[in-house]
Design an enzyme around this catalytic site. Structure first.
Site, PDB file in Angstrom:
ATOM      1  N   THR A  23       0.828  -1.201   0.000  1.00  0.00           N
ATOM      2  CA  THR A  23       0.000   0.000   0.000  1.00  0.00           C
ATOM      3  C   THR A  23       0.864   1.253   0.000  1.00  0.00           C
ATOM      4  OG1 THR A  23      -1.489  -1.218   1.421  1.00  0.00           O
ATOM      5  CG2 THR A  23      -1.862   1.156   1.266  1.00  0.00           C
ATOM      6  N   GLY A  78      -8.813  -5.326   2.579  1.00  0.00           N
ATOM      7  CA  GLY A  78      -7.740  -5.354   3.570  1.00  0.00           C
ATOM      8  C   GLY A  78      -7.876  -4.239   4.586  1.00  0.00           C
TER       9      GLY A  78
HETATM   10  N1  GLY Z   1      -2.291  -3.705   3.065  1.00  0.00           N
HETATM   11  C1  GLY Z   1      -3.065  -3.880   1.903  1.00  0.00           C
HETATM   12  C2  GLY Z   1      -3.978  -5.010   1.965  1.00  0.00           C
HETATM   13  O1  GLY Z   1      -3.806  -5.951   2.743  1.00  0.00           O
HETATM   14  O2  GLY Z   1      -4.927  -5.004   1.204  1.00  0.00           O
END
Ligand code: GLY
Length: 310
Positions: free
Chosen positions: A151, A180
């Site tokens: 991300t 997420g």
């Molecule tokens: N950190 C991004 C996700 O798990 O979707």
């Protein structure tokens, strides 16, 4: 270390530079953060955010994004949207509302179309090739975050305002509809201008279990220095997951307090992050974890060349 902006991963470098330019020209912190996130969303060479993001199990790119304004505590997020060019724009728009500020899938897409936000196909040829080459019979219980990128999270502070924006295409080969940590308040990011802001990148399901961004902000509120707040919150959360018999996936965090001090921590070997400093520079740093001992380094060219990731 102090800055106006702090961002996850090397891939945020150009975006942070543009954000720094906007701040220098008198732009708001919101403008700077948006520009930084959009620069990563628009770049097809990054495979975990926006255009060029890797698809879900059915070959479709599903995007999540969130924005939090620490002055108003306004939080806007969209999740599971398809073919929206800049998800962060819609998340920012929604953070101005008191109700209906988190929208999912078809509802989020309808809102974006009505608002005139641009749509375009988000699956690049390269991402489609990666999907075609991928074994389809994957064990979705074993999906991991990307090796060296995930991300994009941008935190900023200007004047008395803290804010943060995050954007992701989520895990490659995720189940359709999987969401997420990124668009979940307090997990993917949290901002409170009285304190500062924090954001997380990595395996969303594990980050969410500890509301990791909120946990960091609350440690800063309690008077813990920001670097320690990052290390403590992450360390305590990992220990708790391990006590539950769970092997934690990769997780990395960034934060900035109300005095512009920044911090970062990771359970990976190395986690690059970018700081837009108070004197206008844009600098790449890395949090390095050697057997649980965290240090922050300013990597040299050889380290950057050897680093396998975005
Ligand atoms: N950190 C991004 C996700 O798990 O979707």
């Amino acid at each position: 270390m102090e800055g106006y902006l702090i961002a996850t991963w090397k891939m945020a470098f150009e975006g942070v530079k543009k954000g720094q330019d906007l701040i220098r020209q008198g732009g708001t912190i919101h403008k700077a953060i948006m520009e930084a996130v959009k620069t990563v969303e628009d770049d097809p060479s990054y495979h975990s955010v926006g255009y060029g993001g890797l698809p879900n199990l059915e070959g479709e790119v599903e995007l999540d994004a969130a924005y939090m304004d620490g002055d108003t505590l306004g939080f806007g997020a969209i999740m599971g949207v398809k073919n929206l060019k800049n998800p962060i724009e819609v998340a920012y728009d929604l953070c101005h509302y008191k109700r209906n500020c988190v929208l999912a899938a078809a509802g989020a897409e309808a809102y974006a179309r009505k608002g005139g936000y641009p749509f375009s196909p988000m699956l690049t040829e390269e991402a489609e090739e990666r999907y075609k080459a991928q074994e389809k019979n994957v064990d979705t219980e074993k999906l991991e975050a990307y090796g060296g990128h995930d991300t994009v999270c941008i935190i900023g502070r200007l004047g008395d305002t803290s804010a943060c924006g995050v954007s992701t295409s989520g895990l490659f080969m995720k189940l359709p509809g999987r969401v997420g940590d990124s668009p979940i308040i307090g997990s993917g990011c949290y901002a409170d201008s009285e304190v500062g802001a924090a954001a997380a990148t990595g395996v969303g399901e594990d980050i969410m279990k500890g509301c990791l961004s909120f946990a960091i902000v609350e440690k800063i509120r309690a008077g813990i220095p920001v670097q320690q707040a990052c290390e403590q919150a992450l360390g305590e959360h990992i220990a708790r997951l391990e006590r539950s018999g769970h092997k934690p996936g990769s997780m990395s965090v960034i934060a900035m307090d109300r005095d512009h001090h920044v911090g970062a921590a990771t359970n990976k070997k190395a986690f690059p992050f970018v700081v837009g400093t108070m004197d206008g520079e844009t600098v790449l740093f890395a949090a390095v974890n050697e057997g649980g001992n965290m240090s922050v380094i300013c990597p040299d060219e050889a380290w950057i060349q050897a680093y396998q990731g975005d």
